[in-house]
Scaffold this active site. Sequence first.
Site, PDB file in Angstrom:
ATOM      1  CB  ALA A 235      93.555  14.577  59.301  1.00 10.84           C
ATOM      2  CG  ASP A 254      92.201  11.359  59.966  1.00 10.28           C
ATOM      3  OD1 ASP A 254      91.208  11.530  59.228  1.00 10.28           O
ATOM      4  OD2 ASP A 254      92.252  11.777  61.127  1.00 10.28           O
ATOM      5  CG  ASP A 274      87.353   3.523  61.463  1.00 11.56           C
ATOM      6  OD1 ASP A 274      87.874   4.138  62.423  1.00 11.56           O
ATOM      7  OD2 ASP A 274      86.173   3.120  61.488  1.00 11.56           O
ATOM      8  CE  LYS A 319      89.793  14.264  72.121  1.00 12.40           C
ATOM      9  NZ  LYS A 319      90.901  15.234  72.056  1.00 12.40           N
TER      10      LYS A 319
END
Length: 366
Positions: A235, A254, A274, A319
């Site tokens: 999403a 999502d 998930d 990340k």
Amino acid sequence: MAATGAIAQPALLAYCRAGFEPELAAELAERAGAAGFAGYPRTDRGSGFVRYVCEDADALSQALPLRDIIFARQKLVAFAELPTLGATVGAKPDRVGAIVDAMAHALGTPALRFGEVHVEHADSDEGRPLAGLARALGNALRPALREAGWLTHIDSPARPRLHVLLETGDRAHLAIADPVDSSPFPMGIPRLRANPQAPSRSALKLEEALLTLLDRDEREAWFKENMHAADLGAAPGGWSWVLMRQGVRVISIDNGPLAQHLLDSGRVEHLRADGFVWHPKRTLDWMVCDMVEQPRRVAERMATWLREGWCRRTIFNLKLPMKKRWDETAQCLALFEQQVGKPVEWRAKQLYHDREEITVFAHARA
């Protein structure tokens, strides 16, 4: 005649995202040491580039292909540094004369003809205001280089490329690019335009990843009509949209909503699940993932997909933390390779459209 004031100090010159100079410097130092090259990095935080000083910069460049350097957008071999761009003639500095003189001083007679010249500025707060000067200098420099015999009369991309990096209005670095081992894009940045149909700007990250991490033959072979993919953490659907445009059928995973026009296309199926739990019942051609989560957790889950044979190829983002980002990168990729449990090829890059992250492509070897 212009006085060059040039400093001849061979170095590997690499561009990066401003603020990531320590990560690039640490990566170059580690990789150069592992390849058996003595040297040291020179950089300033926020400058947008790193010079790795090495006695045999040409050999080091061959040992460290651009594709393997995660935090580098561009890789060049620097041959001169101009701390003052030309002698003052009247009220104007003779920058063109200084560059031509520095090239003759460092390289000798113009036996090496360049096919193109890029006059650039760093992608930094200090560098961006130099964009106008870089354009004007490039326009003035090209005819002077052709007259001096340094530049072909018609652009020849197959030949070595000359780069002039403006650090400031009065300081520049001269460097050579190998056309098969450098980015063809000015400043190493592919200029992509946001499409109004894309559900989010994150689509640009995947578009750049496909352009940067895969070559043309791989893109043609690995994206064919009606291949199947999963997009974890999809999403609102930016990465699913990119895959859909490649002719791929996508399962978007999502709990959040997707852009309606993706569902209307008939190529995207939305499953509210998930992304760290769901997996397909058969092998997919691709899995992509841009979930915001701890990088080691993502690396382990991506490894599971390849180990279990749930996908043939994957592109995912890691990340990074605010500190020790090179250390975390190296540890995550080592963990990923270990957890796959079989021969795997991976490539990683901090893309222009990435921020505090890197993008990884991987596939299990046959």
